[in-house]
Design an enzyme around this catalytic site. Structure first.
Site, PDB file in Angstrom:
ATOM      1  CG  HIS A  70      -1.856   1.158   1.297  1.00 26.01           C
ATOM      2  ND1 HIS A  70      -3.195   1.002   1.553  1.00 26.01           N
ATOM      3  CD2 HIS A  70      -1.676   2.490   1.130  1.00 26.01           C
ATOM      4  CE1 HIS A  70      -3.796   2.176   1.547  1.00 26.01           C
ATOM      5  NE2 HIS A  70      -2.893   3.107   1.301  1.00 26.01           N
ATOM      6  CG  HIS A 127      -9.948   4.204   3.413  1.00 26.74           C
ATOM      7  ND1 HIS A 127      -8.735   4.860   3.527  1.00 26.74           N
ATOM      8  CD2 HIS A 127     -10.717   4.660   4.431  1.00 26.74           C
ATOM      9  CE1 HIS A 127      -8.779   5.682   4.566  1.00 26.74           C
ATOM     10  NE2 HIS A 127      -9.990   5.588   5.135  1.00 26.74           N
ATOM     11  CG  HIS A 157      -4.856   2.061   5.820  1.00 25.56           C
ATOM     12  ND1 HIS A 157      -6.205   1.997   6.045  1.00 25.56           N
ATOM     13  CD2 HIS A 157      -4.708   2.802   4.695  1.00 25.56           C
ATOM     14  CE1 HIS A 157      -6.836   2.677   5.110  1.00 25.56           C
ATOM     15  NE2 HIS A 157      -5.948   3.167   4.280  1.00 25.56           N
ATOM     16  CG  ASP A 195      -1.626   4.756   4.092  1.00 30.49           C
ATOM     17  OD1 ASP A 195      -1.687   5.202   2.925  1.00 30.49           O
ATOM     18  OD2 ASP A 195      -2.404   5.091   4.996  1.00 30.49           O
TER      19      ASP A 195
HETATM   20  C1  NCD Z   1      -3.693   8.932   2.214  1.00 33.03           C
HETATM   21  C2  NCD Z   1      -3.266   9.988   1.204  1.00 33.03           C
HETATM   22  O1  NCD Z   1      -2.716  11.000   1.623  1.00 33.03           O
HETATM   23  O2  NCD Z   1      -3.464   9.789   0.008  1.00 33.03           O
HETATM   24  N1  NCD Z   1      -3.690   9.530   3.512  1.00 33.03           N
HETATM   25  C3  NCD Z   1      -3.582   8.892   4.684  1.00 33.03           C
HETATM   26  O3  NCD Z   1      -3.691   9.524   5.721  1.00 33.03           O
HETATM   27  N2  NCD Z   1      -3.335   7.598   4.737  1.00 33.03           N
HETATM   28  C4  NCD Z   1      -5.000   8.379   1.847  1.00 33.03           C
HETATM   29  C5  NCD Z   1      -5.335   7.116   2.562  1.00 33.03           C
HETATM   30  O4  NCD Z   1      -4.717   6.078   2.341  1.00 33.03           O
HETATM   31  O5  NCD Z   1      -6.269   7.140   3.371  1.00 33.03           O
HETATM   32 ZN    ZN Z   2      -3.266   5.053   1.736  1.00 31.20          ZN
END
Ligand code: NCD
Ligand code: ZN
Length: 346
Positions: free
Chosen positions: A14, A137, A175, A248
């Protein structure tokens, strides 16, 4: 004491690479250590069709540092208008490895996400048929649901009904941040995996809010109470193949983080492996790091594990990481675990 650790080269299941100047700046931070990554499609506008994914893949490949061997595993952003035939063709050609479901409004650039789940049923059925995973998500977006409860409520109200309606669909809970997420992933017999980020193994919600508000610890799903962080650590380090690394890593330039209404996302690509080695060592689970970073993910996605290896070395003095990466569009702050880390990745 273990002084070095050799593991198969990791993958990141991710990852946000963005586009343009930011893509060029952050890509080397991932290609240094990772062989492959599932590339998130939440660009503006999002990566919706096979043609979009092909063009984005080409932009990533042309931004690769010299000599880097890195395979971007592309995803499509699921909308209520997604065409099942386009998805199936993108999968058949090997271009696309997953489809990403964002509930509309759940996070950064998710306005085109799904509101009415009945509208995407035909796509989900087709994905189940052809064995294409759905990355989810997992947060509800209803205004009346407290942000700290949004993952647990999503599991009950959306994820579980969705999986019952399409039992053959392979799903990745992206996540996860809660004990409920861990338990739900463990409750499934097959076809359900969960990614865990590096930062959610390190911070709880106090780190964001105590002693001043720390925008670089703000991400979505937001970090929860300490008991949830501990449940995530147990899951990640416990050797269960349903859990694997999805960093992430989500870069935003500092002016977009350090402002009255800051963006969500922690940028962890630079020091993820060093921090993970630290966490796994603390949990007396260094022998399980390879499973989490390099084996469980490929097994879930039906891909071979990488054959080359990397060696992490335990150092006597703390590893020094850059505090920021310069992107040309502005500086991007590197995640600070808040303690010294003694594992050097190559
Ligand atoms: C991610 C993003 O900035 O694209 N942000 C985050 O806080 N993880 C989007 C996501 O994966 O929720
Ligand atoms: Zn993300």
């Amino acid at each position: 004491m273990t002084v070095s650790l050799t593991i198969r080269r990791p993958d990141d299941w991710h990852l946000h690479l963005r586009d343009g100047a930011v893509l060029r700046a952050v890509l080397p931070e991932s290609t240094r250590h990772f062989a492959r990554a599932i590339i998130m499609p939440n660009l503006v506008p999002p990566v919706v069709t096979a043609a979009d994914a092909g063009a984005y893949r080409d932009r990533i490949l042309s931004a690769l540092p010299d000599g880097a061997a890195f395979e971007p595993l592309m995803t499509l952003y699921l909308t209520e208008d997604t065409d099942p035939d386009d998805v199936a063709a993108a999968h058949a050609s090997g271009l696309v490895r997953a489809v990403k479901l964002y509930p509309a409004g759940a996070t950064t650039n998710s306005a085109s996400g799904v509101r009415d789940f009945d509208k995407v049923r035909p796509v989900l059925e087709r994905m189940a048929e052809i064995g294409l995973p759905l990355c989810v998500h997992g947060e509800v977006t209803d205004a009346e649901i407290d942000i700290f409860d949004r993952e647990a409520v999503f599991i009950d109200r959306v994820l579980d009904p969705l999986r019952r309606a399409t039992p053959d669909l392979h799903v990745v809970m992206e996540h996860i941040t809660t004990a409920q997420g861990v338990q739900y992933a463990q409750s499934a017999e097959a076809g359900l995996g969960a990614t865990i980020t590096t930062h959610h193994l390190v911070i709880n919600r106090n780190h964001i809010l105590v002693g001043g508000i720390r925008p670089h610890y703000y991400c979505l799903p937001v970090a929860k109470r300490e008991e949830h962080r501990l449940a995530l650590r147990a899951a990640a380090t416990g050797g269960d193949s349903r859990f694997f690394l999805g960093t992430d890593s989500a870069p935003h330039v500092d002016p977009l983080k350090e402002t009255a209404c800051g963006c969500a996302g922690c940028f962890t690509a630079t020091n993820t492996l060093s921090i993970l080695a630290h966490v796994f060592e603390e949990e007396a689970a260094l022998d399980r790091l390879e499973g989490f970073t390099s084996l469980h993910g490929p097994a879930f996605y039906g891909l071979p594990a990488n054959t080359d290896r990397i060696t992490l070395t335990r150092t006597d003095t703390p590893v020094v990481f850059p505090a920021k990466i310069d992107s040309g569009d502005g500086a991007i702050t590197v995640f600070d675990p808040g303690y010294p880390v003694f594992w050097q990745a190559p």
